[in-house]
Design a protein around this motif. Structure first.
Motif, PDB file in Angstrom:
ATOM      1  N   GLN A  72     -10.168  24.025   6.619  1.00 29.99           N
ATOM      2  CA  GLN A  72     -11.253  24.037   7.592  1.00 29.99           C
ATOM      3  C   GLN A  72     -11.507  25.447   8.101  1.00 29.99           C
ATOM      4  N   ALA A  73     -10.447  26.223   8.298  1.00 27.12           N
ATOM      5  CA  ALA A  73     -10.615  27.611   8.745  1.00 27.12           C
ATOM      6  C   ALA A  73     -11.363  28.429   7.695  1.00 27.12           C
ATOM      7  N   ALA A  74     -11.097  28.162   6.420  1.00 22.87           N
ATOM      8  CA  ALA A  74     -11.793  28.889   5.352  1.00 22.87           C
ATOM      9  C   ALA A  74     -13.285  28.570   5.364  1.00 22.87           C
ATOM     10  N   VAL A  75     -13.636  27.310   5.609  1.00 24.92           N
ATOM     11  CA  VAL A  75     -15.048  26.921   5.680  1.00 24.92           C
ATOM     12  C   VAL A  75     -15.710  27.537   6.902  1.00 24.92           C
ATOM     13  N   ASP A  76     -15.064  27.419   8.048  1.00 25.54           N
ATOM     14  CA  ASP A  76     -15.662  27.892   9.308  1.00 25.54           C
ATOM     15  C   ASP A  76     -15.816  29.404   9.344  1.00 25.54           C
ATOM     16  N   ASN A  77     -14.924  30.139   8.680  1.00 18.88           N
ATOM     17  CA  ASN A  77     -14.884  31.598   8.834  1.00 18.88           C
ATOM     18  C   ASN A  77     -15.185  32.349   7.541  1.00 18.88           C
ATOM     19  N   ARG A  78     -15.775  31.649   6.559  1.00 14.72           N
ATOM     20  CA  ARG A  78     -16.078  32.270   5.266  1.00 14.72           C
ATOM     21  C   ARG A  78     -14.829  32.942   4.678  1.00 14.72           C
ATOM     22  N   GLY A  79     -13.759  32.184   4.677  1.00 19.16           N
ATOM     23  CA  GLY A  79     -12.499  32.690   4.148  1.00 19.16           C
ATOM     24  C   GLY A  79     -12.281  32.262   2.710  1.00 19.16           C
TER      25      GLY A  79
ATOM     26  N   THR B  48     -15.152  22.651   1.103  1.00 18.22           N
ATOM     27  CA  THR B  48     -13.879  23.350   0.880  1.00 18.22           C
ATOM     28  C   THR B  48     -13.658  23.700  -0.590  1.00 18.22           C
ATOM     29  N   ALA B  49     -14.324  22.995  -1.505  1.00 15.88           N
ATOM     30  CA  ALA B  49     -14.142  23.250  -2.937  1.00 15.88           C
ATOM     31  C   ALA B  49     -14.517  24.669  -3.326  1.00 15.88           C
ATOM     32  N   GLU B  50     -15.386  25.286  -2.548  1.00 13.11           N
ATOM     33  CA  GLU B  50     -15.858  26.639  -2.874  1.00 13.11           C
ATOM     34  C   GLU B  50     -14.954  27.734  -2.317  1.00 13.11           C
TER      35      GLU B  50
END
Length: 578
Positions: A346-353, A384-386
């Protein structure tokens, strides 16, 4: 589930002619050349020549160097060779990369020689963590010794006949495009075989076009660094304009902030040195229970982090890329719980990680089943797959000298990765790739893995008995249920007694003293502290060392464990006045 490989063939990808190598070109006032008869790789020759030019002042501090593309054109070599040379020199501290200025000779070169020594002993194989003396003043007096308690592949147990048969069969009618070097992403049958292998063994469902062949993790990280920057730049230009009420311009590209775990495999830190990566602390439940909840509080302010037990803290801010080991951390051996996995995604999605998952030795699980790759969990949701890529290598499961790995990227990233690999060139040799594909497709890899899993489990159990016999009074450890090494930590009373002894005049800690003592006997001891970003500042409970049990004969392991026990007894008796 038994692993049943598939047979396949592939269409011809696009073609790029190769330039003939040049004997020498004038470059910034000196002549660089590539000797095709040298035992050194081409990029290593460039590294050596540029180092010599810097030391001799032919390239003074601050000298601006040509771009990797220009250097490759001048020498008539692939751009990937120039990129590898520059990346290596940047990681060693000889060169720096500056925005809008390019590559320059570093202004402060005091630590470059030390970084060169450390980097030259590093590899993409997690089994070769170099010993770095904690006291740099003693470095010259202790040369890197030849022996290690190695956690690499056991070459004596490799099925040479079956491998030879795979090589013969794969080269009966060689693909002309292999000979011409026209497969930019790797040999297509190998890409398909790896996709099938990942599905059967790792339960990761990906398409062959998502798989890219590399020469190992260092190469994979180099490709990802270039690709993620290009991908992010394009994504930023395609974002809609912001609300005009704040007079804000269209979205602009931000530099990607890179992160590594702390501790981590040292060559990963070296490979990302040019980005000056941030560190992400790795916590274990044992540490939090022993040292209290304050120790487990995340440095980024995540108040509930300790609720997830074992794991790695999450980067703060926007637009980041982090190299992590969710299934089995190296070298601590801990795994993330499902709650922490979801929090990272979720952090990766929210923060373009970007989450770069290093899946380094999950084939060797002795009890239970290997954990599901984080990439497979991410693929259950479109957003999240990306955000997840996976790095793998065959050096652990086949043999170290093969130097073939793979990189799996999201489908939305395949075109960018293909362009990146086409621009930089394929570092992994195409010659061995048909043999690896045949070895997988014929079922030999599955049989080899089953044999080696039993072989390594036996070695683990024998090593455990040796440790109990010789080192139980000095160290604590846990029997690993997976992997290829033991992690030993000194008993707390041993460290306290050593540090507080009134007659000690040494500046070094117990782990560094032990490493120096063993180096004099001919063993390079892999200290836990040397896997941290700041080895001299690790807390006392992180003093210890690694014992790899897979590569060497058990008799060799027994000999060195006995010698370590003797050295520890002498060191501690001396400090205690015994």
């Amino acid at each position: 589930m038994p692993y049943t490989p598939k047979q396949a063939s592939e269409k011809t990808p696009d073609q790029t002619p190769r330039r003939p190598p040049s004997s020498g070109q004038n470059f910034a006032g000196l002549t660089l050349s590539i000797d095709s008869d040298s035992s050194l790789a081409g990029y290593a020759q460039l590294v050596e020549q540029i180092q010599q030019a810097i030391h001799s002042q032919q390239l003074p501090e601050g000298t601006r160097l040509p771009s990797s593309r220009a250097l490759a054109q001048q020498l008539g070599v692939s751009r990937s060779m120039a990129v590898q040379a520059y990346d290596e020199l940047i990681s060693q501290g000889y060169l720096v990369s500056k925005p809008k200025r390019g590559i320059e000779v570093a202004i402060d070169l005091q630590s470059a020689t030390f970084k060169q020594t450390r980097s030259s002993t590093s590899s993409t194989d997690h089994s070769q963590s170099p010993h770095k003396p904690t006291n740099p003043e003693r470095q010259e007096s202790v040369q890197p010794p030849p022996h290690m308690l190695d956690s690499g592949a056991d070459s004596r147990a490799f099925p040479n006949k079956q491998w030879a048969a795979a090589m013969r069969k794969s080269w009966l009618s060689p693909d002309s495009r292999i000979l011409e070097g026209r497969y930019h992403a790797g040999f297509p049958p190998l890409r398909r075989a790896i996709a099938d292998y990942l599905c059967q063994v790792r339960r990761l469902e990906v398409k062959p076009e998502q798989v890219f062949i590399t020469s190992g993790n260092r190469d994979s990280l180099s490709l990802l660094q270039h690709c993620i920057e290009a991908y992010s730049n394009q994504a930023a230009t395609q974002q809609p304009a912001r609300d005009h009420t704040d007079n804000a311009p269209h979205a602009q590209s931000e530099p990607v902030r890179w992160f590594v775990e702390d501790p981590t495999f040292p060559p990963i830190l070296s490979a990302l040195a040019q980005h000056q990566p941030g560190i992400l602390r790795v916590f274990s439940e044992d540490e939090i229970n022993t040292l209290g909840p304050d120790y487990g509080s995340s440095s980024n302010g995540e108040a509930g982090f300790t609720d997830y037990g074992n794991g790695t803290e999450i980067p703060t801010g926007k637009h980041w890329a982090a190299v992590v080991t969710p299934n089995r951390h190296y070298p601590l051996g801990i795994s993330w719980r499902s709650e922490l996995r979801q929090k990272w995604l979720q952090a990766a999605v929210d923060n373009r990680g970007w989450i770069l998952e290093d899946d380094y030795d999950t084939e060797f699980v002795f009890q239970g089943k290997p954990g599901l790759p984080l990439m497979q969990t991410a693929m259950l949701r479109a957003d999240t797959a990306e955000r997840v890529c996976l790095l793998g290598s065959f050096s652990k499961i086949l043999f170290r000298g093969l130097r073939i790995g793979y990189l799996v990227v999201p489908q939305t990233m395949t075109e960018h990765m293909l362009n990146t690999q086409r621009d930089l060139g394929l570092s992994a040799s195409l010659v061995a790739q048909p043999a690896v594909a045949e070895f997988i497709e014929s079922g030999q890899l599955a049989r080899h893995l089953n044999r080696m899993r039993r072989h390594y489990r036996d070695k683990r159990d024998q090593t455990h008995q040796l440790l109990q016999q010789h080192l139980s009074e000095f160290c604590d450890w846990q029997l690993p249920n997976a992997g290829m090494h033991f992690l030993l930590r000194f008993k707390q009373q041993l460290i306290e007694g050593f540090d507080e002894s009134a007659d000690t005049q040494r500046e070094q800690r117990l782990d560094a003293e032990l490493a120096e003592t063993m180096a004099q006997e001919g063993l390079r001891l892999m200290l836990l502290a040397d896997h941290f970003a700041q080895p001299q500042q690790v807390p006392p409970h992180q003093q210890g060392f690694l014992v790899g049990f897979t590569a060497q004969p058990i008799e060799t392991t027994a000999h060195w464990i006995e010698r370590i026990a003797v050295a520890l007894k002498k060191l501690t008796d001396q400090e205690y006045g015994g």
